[in-house]
Motif scaffolding. Sequence first.
Motif, short mmCIF file in Angstrom:
data_model
loop_
_atom_site.label_atom_id
_atom_site.label_comp_id
_atom_site.label_asym_id
_atom_site.label_seq_id
_atom_site.Cartn_x
_atom_site.Cartn_y
_atom_site.Cartn_z
N LEU A 30 1.56 -1.89 58.25
CA LEU A 30 1.86 -3.03 58.82
C LEU A 30 0.93 -3.08 59.98
N GLU A 31 0.64 -1.80 60.42
CA GLU A 31 -0.29 -1.84 61.67
C GLU A 31 -1.18 -0.68 61.38
N PRO A 32 -2.54 -0.90 61.67
CA PRO A 32 -3.47 -0.19 61.37
C PRO A 32 -3.46 1.20 62.23
N SER A 44 -2.82 2.83 69.48
CA SER A 44 -2.90 2.35 70.92
C SER A 44 -2.74 0.85 70.42
N PHE A 45 -2.12 0.11 71.53
CA PHE A 45 -2.35 -1.42 71.54
C PHE A 45 -3.19 -1.58 72.81
N GLY A 46 -4.65 -2.01 72.64
CA GLY A 46 -5.63 -2.02 73.92
C GLY A 46 -5.52 -0.71 74.55
N PRO A 47 -4.96 -0.78 75.92
CA PRO A 47 -4.78 0.37 76.64
C PRO A 47 -3.56 1.25 76.78
N LEU A 48 -2.82 0.67 75.74
CA LEU A 48 -1.27 1.36 75.57
C LEU A 48 -1.48 2.22 74.59
N HIS A 49 -1.47 3.48 75.03
CA HIS A 49 -1.47 4.73 73.70
C HIS A 49 0.19 4.84 73.46
N VAL A 50 0.30 4.02 72.24
CA VAL A 50 1.79 4.15 71.60
C VAL A 50 2.20 5.41 70.95
N LEU A 51 1.28 5.83 70.07
CA LEU A 51 1.70 6.88 69.22
C LEU A 51 0.66 8.13 69.60
N THR A 86 17.70 4.58 64.81
CA THR A 86 19.06 3.99 65.16
C THR A 86 19.52 4.57 66.51
N HIS A 87 20.58 3.98 67.09
CA HIS A 87 20.93 4.44 68.31
C HIS A 87 22.48 4.93 68.08
N GLU A 88 22.71 4.78 66.52
CA GLU A 88 24.23 5.16 66.15
C GLU A 88 24.19 6.70 66.00
N GLY A 119 15.38 7.71 70.24
CA GLY A 119 14.49 7.66 71.47
C GLY A 119 14.52 6.38 72.30
N PRO A 120 14.28 6.23 73.80
CA PRO A 120 14.20 5.35 74.56
C PRO A 120 13.57 4.15 74.00
N SER A 121 13.65 3.02 74.49
CA SER A 121 13.12 1.78 74.07
C SER A 121 11.64 2.10 74.67
N GLY A 122 10.50 1.59 73.73
CA GLY A 122 9.29 1.65 73.98
C GLY A 122 8.58 2.89 73.63
N SER A 123 9.37 3.94 72.94
CA SER A 123 8.89 5.27 72.91
C SER A 123 7.78 5.26 71.39
N GLY A 124 8.02 4.08 70.63
CA GLY A 124 6.92 4.15 69.66
C GLY A 124 7.73 4.15 68.26
N LYS A 125 8.99 4.03 68.14
CA LYS A 125 9.51 4.35 67.00
C LYS A 125 9.47 3.38 65.86
N SER A 126 9.37 2.07 66.20
CA SER A 126 9.22 0.84 65.46
C SER A 126 7.77 1.04 64.96
N THR A 127 6.51 1.24 65.96
CA THR A 127 5.14 1.37 65.62
C THR A 127 5.03 2.55 64.48
N LEU A 128 6.08 3.64 64.71
CA LEU A 128 5.62 4.77 63.82
C LEU A 128 5.97 4.00 62.26
N ASP A 184 14.54 -0.04 60.56
CA ASP A 184 14.10 -0.07 61.81
C ASP A 184 15.65 -0.60 62.58
N GLU A 185 16.22 -0.07 63.15
CA GLU A 185 17.39 -0.41 63.93
C GLU A 185 18.26 -1.38 63.31
N PRO A 186 18.66 -1.07 61.85
CA PRO A 186 19.35 -1.89 61.03
C PRO A 186 20.84 -2.50 61.66
N1 LIG Z 1 1.74 -5.63 68.43
C1 LIG Z 1 1.67 -5.22 69.74
N2 LIG Z 1 0.94 -5.38 70.59
C2 LIG Z 1 0.91 -4.73 72.03
N3 LIG Z 1 1.83 -3.93 72.24
C3 LIG Z 1 2.73 -3.70 71.41
C4 LIG Z 1 2.90 -4.17 69.93
N4 LIG Z 1 3.82 -3.56 69.36
C5 LIG Z 1 4.43 -2.69 70.28
N5 LIG Z 1 3.88 -2.69 71.36
C6 LIG Z 1 4.23 -1.85 72.41
O1 LIG Z 1 4.29 -0.66 72.06
C7 LIG Z 1 5.24 0.05 72.74
C8 LIG Z 1 6.10 1.08 71.50
O2 LIG Z 1 6.64 -0.19 70.83
P1 LIG Z 1 7.82 -0.03 69.78
O3 LIG Z 1 8.24 -1.15 69.24
O4 LIG Z 1 7.27 1.21 68.70
O5 LIG Z 1 8.90 0.86 70.58
P2 LIG Z 1 10.23 1.06 70.14
O6 LIG Z 1 10.45 2.66 70.26
O7 LIG Z 1 10.67 0.74 68.55
O8 LIG Z 1 11.16 0.47 71.15
P3 LIG Z 1 12.51 -0.29 70.71
O9 LIG Z 1 13.74 0.77 71.00
O10 LIG Z 1 12.74 -1.28 71.95
O11 LIG Z 1 12.63 -1.03 69.48
C9 LIG Z 1 6.12 -0.68 73.63
O12 LIG Z 1 5.44 -0.57 74.97
C10 LIG Z 1 5.64 -2.08 72.97
O13 LIG Z 1 5.48 -3.09 74.33
#
Ligand SMILES: Nc1ncnc2c1ncn2[C@@H]1O[C@H](COP(=O)(O)OP(=O)(O)OP(=O)(O)O)[C@@H](O)[C@H]1O
Lengths: 248, 244
Positions: free
Chosen positions: A54-56, A14-21, A197-199, A38-47, A165-167
């Motif tokens: 790079l993220e705890p 989670s990032f604060g209240p935002l449950h990302v994975l 990727t989106h390709e 997956g759509p933007s914001g779905s947590g791909k980069s975070t994973l 990550d989306e190269p």
């Molecule tokens: N360091 C951070 N602090 C707070 N929120 C974050 C942080 N990094 C990502 N988020 C939030 O976590 C959610 C998932 O982000 P992430 O970057 O993993 O999505 P994504 O699937 O890679 O999206 P995209 O396709 O746009 O790259 C988003 O709502 C984003 O705003």
Amino acid sequence: MTTPLIRIANLNKSFGPLHVLRDVSLDVTAREAVVIIGPSGSGKSTLLRCINLLEPIDSGSIQFETSKISADSRGAHLLRRQLGMVFQNFELFLHLTASENIMLAPMKVLGMDRDAARTVAEDLLAKVHIPDKADFYAHELSGGQQQRVAIARALAMRPKVMLYDEPTSALDPEMIKEVLDVIRELSQEGMTSLVVTHEMGFARNVADRIIFMDEGRIIENAPPETFFNGGSDLQPRTVRFLDQILHH
Amino acid sequence: MDSPELILQYVFSQPFAEAAGMTLLITILSVLLGIVLGLIIAMMQESRVAALRGLVVVYLWLFRGTPVLFQIIFVFNVLPTFGILFSGFTSAIIALSLNEGAYMSEIMRSGLQAVGRGQRTAGRALGMREWQVMRYIVLPQALRIVIPPIGNQFIGMLKLSALVSVIAVEELLLVANQTASANFRYLEALAAAGIYYLLFTTVFMLAQARIERWAGAQKRSRTTPKVSFTQRLLGVGLKQASMR
Ligand SMILES: Nc1ncnc2c1ncn2[C@@H]1O[C@H](COP(=O)(O)OP(=O)(O)OP(=O)(O)O)[C@@H](O)[C@H]1O
Ligand SMILES: [Mg+2]
């Protein structure tokens, strides 16, 4: 069956209240190419960022080879030496030439001497098809060339896995292919790869497995044949997403 | 004796040459220590530890909120009552570098911040330790950004150094004043000091221009604007040195 190279179990972040994975579980076998969509914001980069610490992470576990990647970051730099990462915005070191970008980590992290590192850089630049760009700075290279240098820079550490990550998302259309070709070639040589990727063409042709993520969950985890043909085997959400991006 | 002749005689006299050396020494030492201090403070400002950031705020508040002259006199005259006794020279260096650090931190911070987060992440992802990321990725890039303002700080410090004449450090202004008060030839003594000041300022500016050109050439940047001597002198086209 061999043990997977990466085993992710019930990962939560989670990032604060935002449950990302949310309870993400995923196994990646050696030599496998896994494409994550997956759509933007779905947590791909975070994973991807969680995998190389790079993220705890909040809960769950990530295992690399036989060792558990601990949640505390003291050994993080040791793990990262074995995982190459490529970013959407290339992030070449702006004060260094292409070859210096590639040489930096082998010299400073692995203690390689300058001549050996130079040879590694030349070989890798040839591998990514830009042998003549060794002495160019980032601002003198096209986006596609910069991204290939970035791939070579990651490869110089001889990683066991490459995380992309989306190269190609920041690239002009005519440069996308040259970068994807390099990623495909590496994968065909046996490099374990995780590619966000989106390709879809790339996913169809290169992936051994496709992961579809939405709102922090893995919705679908299937080989490309199932993914692109098997309407009834797929979750409704996956079908909707594919509809959106394929018929646009 | 004619004025021009006396001026020249002063310029080449041993007391003036030594005083000029002292002025130069104070300037260079204070700025160098100020750079180190400023870098430490800039890094503390980025720290996650709230106590460190708090400490920085207090330091900046004290040293930016009071006149340099006050700080010089304080170190020299007040600290001894607490048993901390420094020579005039040491007091001068301490006060001027502490003051310089408070301004240099801002320059350092802007330099560090100009290096994008993604650059650090890329370094970490390669398995570099935090200090290696700082040393090999952030600082070299920040250096290019802080060179022009640091050059200005040298020129500013050269002028500030005259203030330490009040604590009897034998620098240019004090020696000029002492010389003049013996024979009331103020014009000549001050002109001799002025020649030294202008000489040093000019050398600093030329050095600054050279280093900037070197840094620009290394980056092969075609966008570095040309700054003329007049612009440099007036501080136009460069980031303004902080005013005290
Ligand atoms: N360091 C951070 N602090 C707070 N929120 C974050 C942080 N990094 C990502 N988020 C939030 O976590 C959610 C998932 O982000 P992430 O970057 O993993 O999505 P994504 O699937 O890679 O999206 P995209 O396709 O746009 O790259 C988003 O709502 C984003 O705003
Ligand atoms: Mg992303």
